[in-house]
Scaffold this active site. Structure first.
Site, short mmCIF file in Angstrom:
data_model
loop_
_atom_site.label_atom_id
_atom_site.label_comp_id
_atom_site.label_asym_id
_atom_site.label_seq_id
_atom_site.Cartn_x
_atom_site.Cartn_y
_atom_site.Cartn_z
N ARG A 107 0.73 -1.19 -0.09
CA ARG A 107 -0.06 0.07 -0.05
C ARG A 107 0.98 1.29 0.06
O ARG A 107 2.14 1.29 0.26
CB ARG A 107 -1.01 0.03 1.09
CG ARG A 107 -0.32 0.22 2.39
CD ARG A 107 -0.11 1.50 3.32
NE ARG A 107 0.55 1.37 4.29
CZ ARG A 107 1.94 1.81 4.48
NH1 ARG A 107 2.53 2.23 3.30
NH2 ARG A 107 2.69 1.56 5.48
N GLU B 267 0.51 10.14 8.80
CA GLU B 267 1.81 9.33 8.96
C GLU B 267 1.80 9.21 10.30
O GLU B 267 2.01 10.10 10.99
CB GLU B 267 2.83 9.64 8.17
CG GLU B 267 3.86 8.80 7.69
CD GLU B 267 3.05 7.92 6.76
OE1 GLU B 267 2.62 6.70 6.98
OE2 GLU B 267 2.90 8.39 5.26
N ASP C 123 -1.82 -0.83 7.68
CA ASP C 123 -1.51 -1.70 6.64
C ASP C 123 -2.39 -2.74 6.49
O ASP C 123 -2.56 -3.32 5.21
CB ASP C 123 0.15 -2.23 6.76
CG ASP C 123 1.01 -0.99 7.11
OD1 ASP C 123 0.40 0.27 6.87
OD2 ASP C 123 2.20 -1.21 7.38
N ASN D 182 14.67 -1.43 8.19
CA ASN D 182 13.89 -2.55 8.82
C ASN D 182 13.41 -2.00 10.07
O ASN D 182 14.10 -1.81 11.12
CB ASN D 182 14.69 -3.74 8.74
CG ASN D 182 13.68 -4.84 9.25
OD1 ASN D 182 13.37 -4.82 10.61
ND2 ASN D 182 13.63 -5.83 8.46
N LYS D 183 12.19 -1.92 10.35
CA LYS D 183 11.37 -1.35 11.48
C LYS D 183 11.75 -2.27 12.67
O LYS D 183 12.13 -1.88 13.86
CB LYS D 183 10.10 -1.00 11.38
CG LYS D 183 9.72 -0.01 10.63
CD LYS D 183 8.09 0.33 10.70
CE LYS D 183 7.44 -1.12 10.31
NZ LYS D 183 7.41 -1.52 8.91
#
Ligand code: ADP
Ligand code: NG1
Length: 458
Positions: free
Chosen positions: A44, A50, A191, A234-235
């Site tokens: 998406r 945000e 998400d 990368n979270k």
């Protein structure tokens, strides 16, 4: 359990036939027999809103065409067997019932295990079918286009279908939002919700608790273009994301404490607004009155809340932020409340379609980027440079999308200028760097709202 509005089982659409054939062939090479179904989950792009979903505020994303497919058959060994068409993602095998998810090592199969565990727990399944799977993903990873959630949602769909169960899209959205947190990041539900609830041609305003979506018809005459800064983040492997989650949580707990509320139960900035009974547009004043702009130290926070450092970790921090010493509460809370307003303004601008609709939407997007950059501090120099390049190339507005600290920008571009826009961004951002230039095909593209998760029968 509900069987209402379960993701559809469809024939493979023409646009995916060639890719599905290749995937089937890869499956046969791997396991020696054909798969019985293919599950699909889309990525998406968030148009605006945000870092506010995990504070309870509405967001406005749309699904993109890029997705993750999984070809699947059940196996009688009761095992989970995973393979991937991308050789960078190594094969994985385990007994389906044993699925440890180690938060310190977010390797790819852990996301699959999250989705699988989510369905197993939600349905209370005691017997879980073994599954043999080959995955194929086209969503740029660690780039803010939700590749991780697509993987989690895809795994949940595989597990549901392999076990002959039916869950509604809403149930799947909620359970996937919860189970992705097993990986350690304390995300919202944007998400997973858009992955299951997307409709082709339509962006969605998503409200949380209860989950509800509203169709947003985007005005004609402009398209959204995605461009990847080619910086990956990368979270789950860093503390950036959870650090922001806890700063927002602490901001609302501090304001709650100052207002004599049960601050320990206050976790989300929207809950604070609702409990105070204050209009969203008045919340920045509430923040100004209660929080100082300088960062707080842990000692200062413990003093104000009247707790020890250990208690603070319990009430407010996550496992990977327990060592944080400084907390910027003012800027983070300001961003959340102002960004939440921009989402409603974006929706109204789409609905009312004034004569300057594109300029209006573009302005909101650019304001959002500035707030992400300056207040939320979730951009990075390459992404800021990309956003500036997109604006210079003729976008009405441009902003980072997804968690940030790298990843993609989304720009609103006049339809009749898309080619010129793409050429200019190519020349000024991609062709100036060899590594970026080599990734341009999957990094710069116009997009339209796509459909959501589905199952393909074979
Ligand atoms: P995003 O912003 O794309 O959601 P994250 O940092 O949250 O990025 O998650 C990216 C991780 O998801 C990757 O490191 C990888 O483990 C997993 N992932 C993404 N795409 C795929 C894929 N096609 N196959 C396997 N794993 C994938
Ligand atoms: P990305 O980085 O695109 O996966 C994350 C969160 C969202 C949302 C955005 C920021 C997860 C799974 N996703 O998205 O919920 O908070 O950052 O708006 O944590």
């Amino acid at each position: 359990m509900s069987s209402v509005d379960c993701p559809s089982v469809l024939p493979i659409p023409d646009s995916k036939k060639e890719r599905c054939e290749k995937l089937k062939a890869a499956f046969i090479t791997k396991y020696g027999h054909p798969p019985t179904f293919i599950a699909r989950a889309s990525g998406r792009v968030n148009l605006i809103g945000e870092h506010i979903d995990y504070h309870g505020y509405s967001v406005l994303p749309m699904a993109i065409e890029q997705d993750i497919l999984a070809a699947v058959s059940t196996n009688d060994e009761g095992k989970l067997k995973l393979a991937n068409t991308n050789p960078g993602y190594k094969d994985f095998e385990s007994s389906s019932k044993e699925s440890p998810i180690d938060k310190n090592n977010p390797s790819w199969e852990k996301y699959f295990l999250c989705g699988m565990r989510g369905v197993v727990e939600h349905l209370g399944l005691e017997e879980v079918k073994g599954m043999s799977c080959v995955l194929d993903g086209l969503i740029p990873s660690c780039a803010g286009l939700s590749s991780s959630s697509a993987l989690v949602c895809c795994a949940a769909l595989c597990t549901m279908h392999a076990n002959a169960q039916r869950l509604s899209k809403t149930e799947l959205s909620d359970l996937c939002a919860s189970c992705e947190r097993y990986i350690g990041t304390e995300g919202g539900g944007m998400d997973q919700a858009i992955c299951f609830l997307a409709k082709p041609g339509i962006a969605k305003l998503i409200d949380f608790k209860p989950l509800k979506t509203t169709d947003i018809k985007l005005p004609e005459g402009a398209v959204f273009v995605i461009s990847n800064s080619c910086v990956q983040m990368n979270k789950a492997a860093t503390t950036h994301f959870n650090a922001r989650v806890v700063e927002g949580r602490l901001a609302c707990q501090l304001i709650a404490k100052g207002n004599g509320l049960a601050w320990r139960d206050m976790k989300r900035l929207k809950d604070l607004q609702v409990t105070l009974g204050v209009k969203l547009s008045d919340m920045p004043e509430v923040v100004k009155a209660a929080i100082h702009p300088e960062p707080y130290t842990k000692d200062e926070l413990c003093g104000i809340l009247g707790v020890s450092a250990e208690e603070l970790a319990q009430t407010s921090l996550s496992a990977n932020t327990s060592e944080m010493q400084n907390f910027n509460l003012y800027d983070r809370a300001m961003h959340v409340y102002q960004e939440a307003e921009r989402v409603y303004q974006f929706k109204e601008t789409c609905e009312n379609s004034p004569s300057n609709v594109m300029e209006g939407l573009g302005q909101l997007m650019s304001d959002s980027h500035r707030s992400c950059r300056d207040l939320y501090q979730c951009s990075c120099p390459e992404l800021d440079d990309l956003v500036e390049t997109c604006l210079k190339a003729g976008a009405y507005g441009s902003r980072l999308t997804g968690a940030g600290w790298g990843g993609c920008a989304v720009s609103l571009v006049p339809t009749n200028q898309v080619q010129a826009f793409l050429s200019q961004v190519t020349a000024e951002f991609y062709n100036k760097d060899e590594r970026r230039a080599s990734q341009i095909k999957e990094s710069l593209f116009a997009t339209a709202p796509g459909g959501g998760a589905a199952l393909y029968c074979l």
